[in-house]
Structures are given as C-alpha cells and as structure tokens.
Scaffold this motif. Structure first.
Motif, PDB file in Angstrom:
ATOM      1  N   ASP A 304       0.882  -1.148   0.000  1.00  0.00           N
ATOM      2  CA  ASP A 304       0.000   0.000   0.000  1.00  0.00           C
ATOM      3  C   ASP A 304       0.935   1.217   0.000  1.00  0.00           C
ATOM      4  N   ASP A 305       1.190   1.747  -1.193  1.00  0.00           N
ATOM      5  CA  ASP A 305       2.296   2.702  -1.347  1.00  0.00           C
ATOM      6  C   ASP A 305       1.902   4.156  -1.071  1.00  0.00           C
ATOM      7  N   ALA A 311       4.811  12.649   3.597  1.00  0.00           N
ATOM      8  CA  ALA A 311       3.503  11.988   3.676  1.00  0.00           C
ATOM      9  C   ALA A 311       3.440  10.960   4.809  1.00  0.00           C
ATOM     10  N   ALA A 312       4.606  10.656   5.431  1.00  0.00           N
ATOM     11  CA  ALA A 312       4.664   9.559   6.401  1.00  0.00           C
ATOM     12  C   ALA A 312       3.789   9.781   7.645  1.00  0.00           C
ATOM     13  N   PRO A 313       3.801  10.979   8.275  1.00  0.00           N
ATOM     14  CA  PRO A 313       2.976  11.136   9.487  1.00  0.00           C
ATOM     15  C   PRO A 313       1.494  10.861   9.241  1.00  0.00           C
ATOM     16  N   ASP A 314       0.930  11.448   8.186  1.00  0.00           N
ATOM     17  CA  ASP A 314      -0.492  11.202   7.888  1.00  0.00           C
ATOM     18  C   ASP A 314      -0.728   9.726   7.568  1.00  0.00           C
ATOM     19  N   ALA A 315       0.239   9.107   6.879  1.00  0.00           N
ATOM     20  CA  ALA A 315       0.083   7.693   6.513  1.00  0.00           C
ATOM     21  C   ALA A 315       0.075   6.804   7.754  1.00  0.00           C
ATOM     22  N   PHE A 316       0.802   7.195   8.784  1.00  0.00           N
ATOM     23  CA  PHE A 316       0.850   6.429  10.040  1.00  0.00           C
ATOM     24  C   PHE A 316      -0.496   6.556  10.770  1.00  0.00           C
ATOM     25  N   LEU A 320      -3.401   3.461  11.512  1.00  0.00           N
ATOM     26  CA  LEU A 320      -3.999   3.094  12.811  1.00  0.00           C
ATOM     27  C   LEU A 320      -5.518   3.140  12.734  1.00  0.00           C
ATOM     28  N   GLY A 321      -6.043   3.942  11.800  1.00  0.00           N
ATOM     29  CA  GLY A 321      -7.486   3.995  11.572  1.00  0.00           C
ATOM     30  C   GLY A 321      -7.964   2.957  10.571  1.00  0.00           C
ATOM     31  N   GLY A 322      -7.057   2.111  10.087  1.00  0.00           N
ATOM     32  CA  GLY A 322      -7.466   1.029   9.179  1.00  0.00           C
ATOM     33  C   GLY A 322      -7.378   1.401   7.709  1.00  0.00           C
ATOM     34  N   GLY A 323      -6.642   2.459   7.360  1.00  0.00           N
ATOM     35  CA  GLY A 323      -6.599   2.907   5.964  1.00  0.00           C
ATOM     36  C   GLY A 323      -5.791   2.031   5.023  1.00  0.00           C
ATOM     37  N   ASN A 324      -4.982   1.138   5.564  1.00  0.00           N
ATOM     38  CA  ASN A 324      -4.101   0.331   4.689  1.00  0.00           C
ATOM     39  C   ASN A 324      -4.685  -1.036   4.361  1.00  0.00           C
ATOM     40  N   ILE A 325      -4.258  -1.545   3.189  1.00  0.00           N
ATOM     41  CA  ILE A 325      -4.440  -2.975   2.878  1.00  0.00           C
ATOM     42  C   ILE A 325      -3.047  -3.504   2.578  1.00  0.00           C
ATOM     43  N   GLY A 326      -2.623  -4.532   3.282  1.00  0.00           N
ATOM     44  CA  GLY A 326      -1.265  -5.042   3.126  1.00  0.00           C
ATOM     45  C   GLY A 326      -0.267  -4.132   3.826  1.00  0.00           C
TER      46      GLY A 326
END
Ligand SMILES: NC(=O)c1ccc[n+]([C@@H]2O[C@H](COP(=O)([O-])OP(=O)(O)OC[C@H]3O[C@@H](n4cnc5c(N)ncnc54)[C@H](OP(=O)(O)O)[C@@H]3O)[C@@H](O)[C@H]2O)c1
Length: 333
Positions: A304-305, A311-316, A320-326
């Motif tokens: 999940d690129d 962009a790393a802080p928002d991505a973290f 934690l809120g479940g935004g990623n797949i893989g």
C-alpha cells in the motif's frame, strides 16, 4: 554536501496519535566511520508495532522519547562504504528510520540478494513476513484441515498469516474492519471467509463463519476480537499472541478480556506470546520458503504505497485507523 531530510518525533502522543506529533527536519549529511556504511533510503515500512513503541508498551523498543528520528525498518542502497564486506551499490535492509540517509555498522545491515525485490524485505521477507511465518507455524502449530482465525487480517502481518495458513491446508477466516477489505481477502488471497468486526452482528457472523469452531487464533489486536475468539476456540486450541493493535493508539489501554483463565482451563487452550526476534537464528530458512511461495504465486504480497517523506505522518495516523491494505510502504525513490 546537501542536507539529510528527516521526520522527527516532535512530541509523544497523549491519547490518539496525530500528524502534528512529527516534524520535518533538515540535518547535516551523516558520515560513516570505520566499519560503517552510508545508506540512501529507497523505502521504509509504516507498521502498527511502532505505535506501541511510542506508547512505551514495546519492551524491545525501550522508553519512547521526542526529538529523535522516527524509527522504522527500511531498505536502501549503500552509497558509501567503510565496511570490508559491504560493497557500494548493495541493497540492504536496515533500521533506517524516517529519513533519506542513515549510517549503520556493518553488523546492523542485511544484504538483499541482487535477484530479490528490495520492497519484499519490508513485507513477506522482512520483519512482518517472518512474524507471520514463525507466529503461525511455531506458536499456532496449525494442522491440515484445522480452522485458522486471524485478526487485522487485511494488514501487513495478517494477510500473510492467512495465506500461509491456506498453504498449510487450513480453513482460513479473517477478521478486518471493512467489507471491502474482506472481499480482497476472499477473492484475491484465497481466504475462506471474512468477518467485519465493526458490524453490530460481529459475534454472530464470526460464529457462522467458524461452524467447526477455531483451532488456531492468530491475535494481532487483543481487545474485543480476542474476547470473541475465546468463545469460538475448540478444546486443545492455540492462540498466538502477536500484537494488541486495538490498544496502542491510546494512553488508557483496556484490561484483557473476560474468560481468562477459565476458558483456557476448560478448553485446555495454549495461549502464548512471541516476539519474532526469538527466531532470528532461523530467518534464512524461513526466507527461503517464503521466497519460494512468492515465486510460485502461492503467496501474494499486497503493498500500500505512499510517496515522499512528508507523507509519512499522515500515513501512520491513517494506518492506525485502518486505511491500509497489506504493508504500508513509504517510497523515497
Ligand atoms: N510479536 C512480534 O514480534 C510482532 C512483530 C511485528 C508486528 N507485530 C504486531 O502485528 C500486528 C499487526 O501489525 P502490522 O504492522 O501488520 O499492522 P497492520 O495490520 O498492517 O495495520 C494495523 C491494522 O490494525 C487494524 N486496527 C486498527 N485499530 C484496530 C482496532 N481497534 N481493532 C481491530 N483492528 C484494528 C486496522 O485494520 P482494520 O481495518 O481491520 O481495522 C489496521 O489496518 C500489530 O499488533 C503489531 O504489533 C508483532
């Protein structure tokens, strides 16, 4: 020489993590000493366990502190080497943190074979892949025909656990936080069923998805999902305690679920925690098997690129809120 862009921990979270707990910083370019290498980061992984580190609940991470580069495993290219056995141009896995360049002692970098995709060392051939492999096979001890349940099933560790279970002949049930994620698990990764823990009828849906009970539960979340799993466990079942992501993003983690130790006793359940580092001496053999499954197509790795350090802080926070797949990967290349 140009600056080294970094993301620092600006302050430690009280309550939920926010992007404002981090800040960008331009540091001088680091210089490798004797026996050290300078690594240019290609990409790093954003993983749930680092939130436990910021909470102070990860024993191996030590006490959290502000003012330092946010930690993570990364992959990169050696651009300067004072180490006898690491040539310039080698791809390595290393604790790069969230920054463009980092210096490491030779013993702290692992060379990535030239024929391997370095990004795989943030997922299936990296810490999370090895966690899935050893946690399931060594702690869960799944037998063919048994039912395996895994939580945070669409995440980095979870999507690999379910597939390894499928390869080993298990009936695999994934628990995740959306129907869209569940559809990916079943249609793309070969899970037998997926259950959304955010649905009101979660416990009933879990019961229907596990008609023969659960023999192995791979627990990435703790909390309410562990509570529900305990009541689905079969006699002689195994619970592999991998992580507690439901209790990381808070300064008030809840106590453990009801039923412990009563259910463990009555059902003779073996509930065991593990850290992947316990199996360090077996990493090479595990990587060989995992790589074989990737080559054969039996194991798919979802990434999940996200692009760019900033962009790393928002991505973290989003992870934690479940935004990623893989596996969530921040690419700097
Ligand atoms: N023991 C070890 O050596 C070891 C090593 C590495 C990782 N770990 C553990 O492995 C687990 C997974 O880590 P990862 O890096 O692969 O992260 P991940 O699963 O890729 O990402 C975290 C996921 O957790 C889920 N989640 C967030 N809040 C939740 C809640 N309240 N209840 C249930 N699920 C929630 C989200 O998915 P949903 O959409 O499904 O909510 C999110 O996508 C973590 O607990 C980590 O600490 C342990």
């Amino acid at each position: 020489m140009s600056d080294n862009q970094q993301v620092l921990i600006d302050s430690l979270p009280q309550g939920k993590l926010e992007a404002g707990h981090f800040r960008l910083h331009a540091a001088p370019m680091p210089i490798p000493g004797d026996g050290e290498v300078l690594v240019k980061t290609i990409a790093f992984a954003i993983t749930a366990g680092t939130r436990a580190g910021l909470q102070g609940s990860a024993s191996y991470a030590g006490a959290p502190k502000a003012g330092i580069v946010m930690n993570s495993t990364g992959v990169g290219e050696v651009v300067q080497s004072n180490a006898a056995d690491v040539a310039v141009g080698t791809h390595v896995m290393a604790p790069t943190g969230w920054q463009q360049f980092s210096v490491h002692k030779e013993k702290d970098v692992s060379a990535i074979p030239a024929e391997h995709d370095p990004i795989h060392y943030l997922g299936p051939l990296g810490v999370n892949g090895l966690t899935a492999y050893f946690g399931l096979l060594e702690v869960g001890s799944p037998q063919p025909g048994e039912t395996l349940m895994v939580s945070a099933a669409a995440g980095s560790v979870g999507h690999l656990v379910g597939q390894i279970g499928r390869i080993k002949g298990n009936r695999v049930v994934g628990v995740c936080g959306s129907d869209a994620k569940g559809a990916v698990l079943v249609t793309e990764l070969g899970f037998d069923a997926a259950v959304n823990y955010k649905d009101d009828g979660f416990r009933q849906s879990l019961k229907e998805a596990t008609p023969d009970g659960v023999d192995v539960y791979f627990d990435n979340t703790g909390g309410a999902i562990l509570g529900a799993a305990l009541f689905r466990m079969n006699v002689g079942g195994r619970i592999a305690c991998c992580g507690v992501v439901s209790q990381y993003d808070t300064d008030r983690p809840e106590p453990g679920p009801k039923g412990i130790p009563g259910l463990l006793i009555n059902k003779r359940i073996n509930m065991r925690g593990f850290l992947v580092f316990d199996y360090a001496s077996q990493y090479d053999a595990a990587r060989q098997e995992l790589h074989g499954w990737l080559q054969s197509g039996e194991l798919k790795c979802l990434t999940d690129d996200v692009r760019g350090l900033e962009a790393a802080p928002d991505a973290f926070v989003d992870l934690l809120g479940g935004g990623n797949i893989g596996t969530r990967v921040v690419r700097l290349d």
